[in-house]
Design an enzyme around this catalytic site. Structure first.
Site, mmCIF file in Angstrom:
data_model
loop_
_atom_site.group_PDB
_atom_site.id
_atom_site.type_symbol
_atom_site.label_atom_id
_atom_site.label_comp_id
_atom_site.label_asym_id
_atom_site.label_seq_id
_atom_site.Cartn_x
_atom_site.Cartn_y
_atom_site.Cartn_z
ATOM 1 N N ASP A 136 -4.735 2.289 10.800
ATOM 2 C CA ASP A 136 -6.167 2.068 10.995
ATOM 3 C C ASP A 136 -6.375 1.571 12.426
ATOM 4 O OD1 ASP A 136 -8.835 1.289 10.786
ATOM 5 O OD2 ASP A 136 -8.651 0.714 8.705
ATOM 6 N N ARG A 166 -5.432 0.781 -6.882
ATOM 7 C CA ARG A 166 -4.185 1.355 -6.363
ATOM 8 C C ARG A 166 -3.668 2.459 -7.276
ATOM 9 N NH1 ARG A 166 -2.235 -1.971 -2.218
ATOM 10 N NH2 ARG A 166 -2.572 -4.198 -2.520
ATOM 11 N N GLY A 212 0.764 -1.244 0.000
ATOM 12 C CA GLY A 212 0.000 0.000 0.000
ATOM 13 C C GLY A 212 0.791 1.289 0.000
ATOM 14 N N PHE A 247 -13.797 3.361 4.087
ATOM 15 C CA PHE A 247 -12.741 2.549 3.495
ATOM 16 C C PHE A 247 -12.195 3.322 2.295
ATOM 17 C CE2 PHE A 247 -10.665 -0.794 1.115
ATOM 18 C CZ PHE A 247 -10.028 -1.486 2.136
ATOM 19 N N VAL A 248 -10.872 3.498 2.284
ATOM 20 C CA VAL A 248 -10.251 4.403 1.316
ATOM 21 C C VAL A 248 -9.460 3.633 0.264
ATOM 22 C CG1 VAL A 248 -8.626 6.334 1.078
ATOM 23 C CG2 VAL A 248 -10.127 6.193 3.069
ATOM 24 N N ASP A 301 -5.823 -0.249 -1.997
ATOM 25 C CA ASP A 301 -6.661 -1.053 -2.871
ATOM 26 C C ASP A 301 -7.958 -1.513 -2.205
ATOM 27 O OD1 ASP A 301 -5.405 -2.964 -1.063
ATOM 28 O OD2 ASP A 301 -6.217 -4.498 -2.377
ATOM 29 N N ASP A 351 0.745 3.140 4.336
ATOM 30 C CA ASP A 351 -0.347 3.892 3.707
ATOM 31 C C ASP A 351 -1.332 4.423 4.738
ATOM 32 O OD1 ASP A 351 -1.287 1.357 4.343
ATOM 33 O OD2 ASP A 351 -2.110 0.915 2.363
ATOM 34 N N LYS A 363 -11.075 -10.147 15.310
ATOM 35 C CA LYS A 363 -10.937 -10.922 16.542
ATOM 36 C C LYS A 363 -10.776 -9.959 17.710
ATOM 37 C CE LYS A 363 -8.927 -14.933 14.449
ATOM 38 N NZ LYS A 363 -7.694 -15.330 13.790
HETATM 39 P P1 XMP Z 1 -4.144 -1.639 10.712
HETATM 40 O O1 XMP Z 1 -5.567 -1.924 11.053
HETATM 41 O O2 XMP Z 1 -3.238 -2.781 11.053
HETATM 42 O O3 XMP Z 1 -4.214 -1.533 9.154
HETATM 43 O O4 XMP Z 1 -3.681 -0.302 11.235
HETATM 44 C C1 XMP Z 1 -3.134 -1.275 8.400
HETATM 45 C C2 XMP Z 1 -3.231 -1.937 7.054
HETATM 46 O O5 XMP Z 1 -4.560 -2.303 6.690
HETATM 47 C C3 XMP Z 1 -4.883 -1.904 5.392
HETATM 48 N N1 XMP Z 1 -6.009 -0.945 5.449
HETATM 49 C C4 XMP Z 1 -6.618 -0.391 4.406
HETATM 50 N N2 XMP Z 1 -6.413 -0.542 3.095
HETATM 51 N N3 XMP Z 1 -8.127 1.011 2.644
HETATM 52 C C5 XMP Z 1 -7.170 0.163 2.211
HETATM 53 O O6 XMP Z 1 -6.973 0.028 1.013
HETATM 54 C C6 XMP Z 1 -8.417 1.219 3.945
HETATM 55 O O7 XMP Z 1 -9.307 2.022 4.271
HETATM 56 C C7 XMP Z 1 -7.624 0.459 4.878
HETATM 57 N N4 XMP Z 1 -7.606 0.397 6.215
HETATM 58 C C8 XMP Z 1 -6.604 -0.478 6.531
HETATM 59 C C9 XMP Z 1 -3.623 -1.265 4.847
HETATM 60 O O8 XMP Z 1 -2.954 -2.207 4.071
HETATM 61 C C10 XMP Z 1 -2.788 -0.931 6.046
HETATM 62 O O9 XMP Z 1 -1.416 -1.058 5.810
#
Ligand code: XMP
Length: 193
Positions: free
Chosen positions: A108, A178, A45, A165-166, A172, A105, A144
Site C-alpha cells: 500500500d 479474512r 494478512g 480498502f480491500v 481484514d 497481502d 504521520k
Molecule cells: P503499507 O502501507 O505498509 O501496508 O504498504 C501494508 C500493510 O497494511 C495493511 N493494509 C491493508 N489491509 N486492506 C487490508 O485489509 C487494505 O486495503 C490494506 N491496505 C494496507 C496490510 O496488513 C498490509 O500488510
C-alpha cells in the site's frame, strides 16, 4: 459465493486461482534453486495467499517457508506510519547468501515492505524479492507525514488495485472478513476514508 451486502466484488475466487497459477509459473521461471530460496510470509494478512501460491510451485522447487508478524494498521483503515515487528522468523534460520521471497497481502504505502526488506538484508539475505497479492496504484497517505520515502515496487504482484480498502482472502477490516474466498472493496463511512 457473493460478497457481503456492504461490499463490492473485486476478484472472484476463480479469478484469484487462475491468476496465482500464472504467478507461480512466473516465480518458478525467475527464481533459481541455486539462490536457495526461502519464502517469508508476513502474518497475518498473507496466510491464505501464501498457502495457495506456494502450493502451486513445482514439487521440485525446494523452497523453505518461514513466518514473521508485522503490524502497521492496528484496527483502522489508515497506516499508522510506523511498522512494528511483532514476531521475527526463527532465530536459527540463516539467511546469509540466500534469496528471500517476501510474501505479503498488499503493498500500500510501501512502508511495511521497505522496513522488512531492510530488516531481512540486515539479517544477511543476499536478495529480497517482493511478492504481493495486491499492489495499490495510488498511495494512501500515512497518518504521520514524512514516514514514506521511496516507494518500493514489488517484483511480483497478482493484482493492481485502486484506492479502495480491500478485504477477503486473508485481508481484514477490524479483524473480520479474512475468511472470504473473494477480494472485495469495503464501502467505508466518510469519516473512515
Ligand atoms: P503499507 O502501507 O505498509 O501496508 O504498504 C501494508 C500493510 O497494511 C495493511 N493494509 C491493508 N489491509 N486492506 C487490508 O485489509 C487494505 O486495503 C490494506 N491496505 C494496507 C496490510 O496488513 C498490509 O500488510
Amino acid at each position: 459465493m457473493q460478497a457481503p451486502e456492504n461490499m463490492r466484488l473485486l476478484f472472484t475466487a476463480g479469478e484469484i486461482r487462475s491468476r496465482l497459477e500464472r504467478l507461480a509459473r512466473e516465480i518458478a521461471s525467475k527464481v533459481k534453486p541455486s539462490e536457495r530460496p526461502i519464502a517469508i510470509v508476513v502474518l497475518q494478512g498473507a496466510f491464505i495467499f501464501a498457502a495457495d501460491l506456494l502450493r502451486k510451485l513445482p514439487p521440485a522447487f525446494g523452497i523453505e517457508i518461514a513466518f514473521l508478524r508485522c503490524q502497521s494498521y492496528g484496527s483502522g483503515t489508515r497506516s499508522s506510519g510506523r511498522v512494528l515487528l511483532l514476531q521475527d522468523i526463527d532465530p536459527e534460520i540463516d539467511l546469509r547468501g540466500r534469496t528471500v521471497l517476501l510474501l505479503d497481502d498488499i503493498l500500500d504505502t510501501g512502508l511495511t515492505m521497505n522496513f522488512l526488506v531492510s530488516h531481512l538484508k540486515r539479517r544477511g539475505a543476499e536478495r529480497v524479492r517482493v511478492c504481493v497479492l495486491l499492489h495499490r496504484r495510488r498511495v494512501a497517505r500515512p497518518a504521520k507525514s514524512g514516514a514514506r520515502k521511496k516507494r518500493l515496487k514489488p517484483e511480483f504482484a497478482a493484482f493492481t488495485i485502486g484506492p479502495d480498502f480491500v478485504v477477503g482472502y486473508g485481508l481484514d477490516y477490524a479483524g473480520k472478513y479474512r475468511h472470504l474466498p473473494m477480494l472485495a472493496a469495503v464501502k467505508l463511512p466518510r469519516s473512515k476514508r
